[in-house]
Design an enzyme around this catalytic site. Structure first.
Site, PDB file in Angstrom:
ATOM      1  N   SER A 113      40.571  38.943  39.296  1.00 24.22           N
ATOM      2  CA  SER A 113      40.120  37.642  38.833  1.00 24.22           C
ATOM      3  C   SER A 113      40.763  36.524  39.662  1.00 24.22           C
ATOM      4  O   SER A 113      40.568  36.463  40.876  1.00 24.22           O
ATOM      5  CB  SER A 113      40.417  37.509  37.334  1.00 24.22           C
ATOM      6  N   HIS A 138      35.171  39.120  38.987  1.00 21.47           N
ATOM      7  CA  HIS A 138      34.257  38.951  37.860  1.00 21.47           C
ATOM      8  C   HIS A 138      34.086  37.462  37.603  1.00 21.47           C
ATOM      9  O   HIS A 138      34.774  36.633  38.185  1.00 21.47           O
ATOM     10  CB  HIS A 138      34.726  39.699  36.611  1.00 21.47           C
TER      11      HIS A 138
END
EC number: 3.4.21.92
Length: 219
Positions: A113, A138
């Site tokens: 992330s 993501h």
């Protein structure tokens, strides 16, 4: 390369505070204490070894600005982080771009992330991963609560953030914005070699001797 399970479960076993405390405060980081981290900073090494939050972002941005006083020397940012706050991460990101120094980024363990975003934001040609590191991309997420009007405002802002993150990731990887958007719609995992092929990093290195300046280790 996908891995089962959400990253939040992966983060449970990680040490959550690996930066030096202020002078006079109790040492942190599993008993390693300030001396270790001050020594690392003296070698121009910054270590992100926890979720990204405002506190760690303030420390890292301060360290980047401190090391920028010698603008011709590389700064080494080691990353082992499950991600975290977008705004806190953006403070680190903007500081990396703001200073003149090349920032060498090295993934070890997990760069997920926001951890992945900072890894890919290193100086082109100087973004690395150790052989067994894992990288996750993501889309940004947030828990929405409050009135219907507030939820609508937050949702619109989240979509704006998602687009901006995709644009920046596209710039750093060479992938199209559309490709980044598709790939980050769900958790997508990469091993170190897949991350290199995708453009998230520039090379996979097994020893410090394979990095510019020995990765700050003197190798």
């Amino acid at each position: 390369m996908r891995r089962p399970g959400a990253v939040v479960r992966r983060a449970g076993g990680y040490v959550t505070n690996l930066m030096p405390s202020a002078a006079g405060e109790p040492s942190i980081g599993g008993g390693l204490g300030d001396q270790v981290y001050n020594r690392l900073l003296g070698e121009r090494i910054i270590f992100l070894g926890q979720p990204v939050d405002d506190d760690i972002a303030n420390k890292i941005t301060a360290q980047l600005l401190l090391l920028a006083s010698d603008p011709d020397k590389d700064i080494f940012l080691y990353i082992n982080s499950p991600g975290g706050s977008i705004t806190a991460g953006m403070a680190i990101y903007d500081t990396m771009q703001y200073i003149k120094n090349d920032v060498v980024t090295i993934a070890m363990g997990l760069a997920a992330s926001m951890g992945q975003f900072l890894l890919s934001a290193g100086t082109p040609g100087k973004r690395f991963a150790l052989p067994n590191a894992e990288i996750l991309i993501h889309q940004p997420s947030a828990g929405l609560a409050g009135s219907a009007s507030d939820i609508k405002i937050h949702a619109e802002r989240l979509l704006h953030t998602k687009r901006r993150m995709a644009e920046l990731t596209s710039q750093h990887t060479g992938q199209t914005i559309e490709q980044i958007t598709r790939d980050s719609d769900r958790d997508r995992w990469f091993d170190a070699f897949e991350a290199k092929e995708y453009g998230l990093i520039d090379d996979v290195i097994a020893t410090a001797a394979g990095m510019p300046g020995g990765g700050g280790t003197g190798a």
